[in-house]
Design a protein around this motif. Structure first.
Motif, short mmCIF file in Angstrom:
data_model
loop_
_atom_site.label_atom_id
_atom_site.label_comp_id
_atom_site.label_asym_id
_atom_site.label_seq_id
_atom_site.Cartn_x
_atom_site.Cartn_y
_atom_site.Cartn_z
N ALA A 105 4.42 70.17 15.28
CA ALA A 105 5.29 69.01 15.45
C ALA A 105 6.40 69.01 14.40
CB ALA A 105 4.47 67.73 15.35
N ALA A 106 6.04 69.38 13.17
CA ALA A 106 7.04 69.43 12.10
C ALA A 106 8.10 70.48 12.37
CB ALA A 106 6.36 69.71 10.77
N GLU A 107 7.69 71.64 12.86
CA GLU A 107 8.64 72.72 13.09
C GLU A 107 9.63 72.41 14.21
OE1 GLU A 107 9.61 75.56 11.71
OE2 GLU A 107 8.34 75.01 10.02
N LEU A 108 9.32 71.44 15.07
CA LEU A 108 10.26 71.05 16.12
C LEU A 108 11.42 70.25 15.58
CD1 LEU A 108 8.09 70.00 19.20
CD2 LEU A 108 9.71 71.89 19.08
N VAL A 109 11.24 69.63 14.42
CA VAL A 109 12.23 68.70 13.90
C VAL A 109 13.01 69.34 12.76
CG1 VAL A 109 12.61 66.42 12.91
CG2 VAL A 109 10.71 66.78 14.51
N PRO A 110 14.32 69.53 12.91
CA PRO A 110 15.11 70.06 11.80
C PRO A 110 15.00 69.15 10.58
CG PRO A 110 16.37 70.12 13.84
CD PRO A 110 15.13 69.33 14.12
N GLY A 111 14.68 69.73 9.45
CA GLY A 111 14.56 68.94 8.23
C GLY A 111 13.12 68.73 7.80
N VAL A 112 12.18 68.88 8.72
CA VAL A 112 10.77 68.79 8.35
C VAL A 112 10.18 70.20 8.42
CG1 VAL A 112 8.54 67.74 8.83
CG2 VAL A 112 10.64 66.47 9.30
N SER A 113 9.72 70.69 7.29
CA SER A 113 9.25 72.07 7.20
C SER A 113 7.77 72.17 7.55
CB SER A 113 9.47 72.60 5.78
OG SER A 113 8.74 73.77 5.56
N GLY A 114 7.46 73.09 8.45
CA GLY A 114 6.06 73.35 8.76
C GLY A 114 5.32 73.86 7.54
N GLY A 115 6.01 74.62 6.69
CA GLY A 115 5.40 75.10 5.45
C GLY A 115 5.02 73.96 4.53
N THR A 116 5.89 72.93 4.46
CA THR A 116 5.58 71.76 3.63
C THR A 116 4.35 71.03 4.16
OG1 THR A 116 7.90 71.47 3.01
CG2 THR A 116 6.47 69.56 2.78
N ILE A 117 4.28 70.87 5.47
CA ILE A 117 3.12 70.20 6.08
C ILE A 117 1.85 71.00 5.81
CG2 ILE A 117 2.11 69.36 8.22
CD1 ILE A 117 4.54 67.78 7.23
N MET A 120 16.84 64.03 7.02
CA MET A 120 15.62 64.79 6.80
C MET A 120 15.87 66.04 5.96
SD MET A 120 13.63 64.53 10.46
CE MET A 120 12.51 63.15 10.75
N VAL A 121 16.94 66.77 6.30
CA VAL A 121 17.23 67.99 5.56
C VAL A 121 17.63 67.66 4.13
CG1 VAL A 121 18.76 70.00 5.41
CG2 VAL A 121 17.88 69.27 7.62
N ALA A 122 18.48 66.63 3.96
CA ALA A 122 18.91 66.25 2.61
C ALA A 122 17.71 65.88 1.74
CB ALA A 122 19.89 65.08 2.70
N ALA A 123 16.76 65.13 2.32
CA ALA A 123 15.59 64.72 1.55
C ALA A 123 14.68 65.91 1.23
CB ALA A 123 14.81 63.65 2.31
#
Length: 248
Positions: free
Chosen positions: A14-26, A91-94
């Motif tokens: 789900a995270a990887e679908l959204v630009p700015g939310v990293s699957g690696g971070t999750i 999301m990307v900025a944060a």
């Protein structure tokens, strides 16, 4: 199959679908980042030692989330592009703080150089006409985002102007395009991910700052038309990612 690992995979997908939310971070937040990285390396070097139950469980969760959420996200991006840009910009900025705070020593100059080079290059790249060849090579690069927390694979596609056609292919079950993307991702794992692993192992801080610079420069493609609604979406993006990254 392991239900807990399927659930973790779904969160990463789900995270990887959204630009700015990293699957690696999750993956870091969920406590499986290092194990997944190690298993991915074993997959290339010694498949017999791989924990296949773990990898398959995570993969099933990721694929399930991707196919389940692709249609609403595709609709949002196509029908409300400026609101989508504002949300993704926030999301990307944060998420910029993730690679920077992971580094122990600053490398500001290389990071700024990477940001400047990316800023002046993404404008042209975002105008490329999608084709199977460009999607293939974009997948090779985007797969690296699974290795590096803070960098979103979807954002890489967005910076290249390929996010909408790729997520559209998922939503519309275009298996030809998806096959091309999967082939590129597989080749990227073989060539790029191992190289990125090496860079993180031997030049960790420099690599993290350069990746942060690439993300900063790429924000150019997300610059929204400002309105009350877009500012609200931008702030929502900042809040969501800030809440996620604070749990690390």
């Amino acid at each position: 199959m392991r239900v807990a690992d399927i659930a973790r995979g779904a969160a990463i997908g789900a995270a990887e679908l959204v630009p700015g939310v990293s699957g690696g971070t999750i993956a870091l937040i969920l406590g499986i980042y290092e194990k997944a990285l190690a298993q991915g390396d074993l997959l290339l070097r010694s498949p017999k030692k791989v924990d296949w139950r773990f990898l398959l469980s995570v993969a099933i969760g990721m694929l399930g989330a991707v196919f389940l959420l692709s249609k609403p996200l595709h609709f949002f991006v196509v029908e409300y592009p400026q609101l989508a840009n504002a949300l993704f910009f926030g999301m990307v900025a944060a998420s910029l703080r993730v690679p920077i705070t992971m580094a122990e020593r600053p490398h500001i100059i290389p990071g700024l150089i990477a940001a400047a080079l990316t800023f002046f290059s993404v404008g042209a790249s975002a105008q490329l006409t999608p084709s199977h060849l460009t999607i293939f090579f974009a997948a090779m690069v985007a797969i690296c985002a699974l290795v590096l927390p803070g960098v979103s694979g979807s954002f890489i596609l967005l910076a290249l102007g390929l996010y909408e056609p790729v997520i559209g292919a998922v939503a519309n079950h275009n298996f030809t395009t998806l096959g091309v993307f999967a082939a590129g991702a597989l080749l990227g794992i073989v060539f790029f991910v191992r190289g990125l692993n090496w860079a993180l192992e031997h030049h960790r801080d420099l690599t993290l700052w350069i990746m942060a610079g690439l993300m900063l420069g790429s924000l150019r493609v997300l610059w929204p038309e400002f309105s009350v609604a877009s500012v609200a979406m931008l702030l929502l993006g900042v809040v969501v990612v800030s809440a996620l990254t604070r749990t690390r």
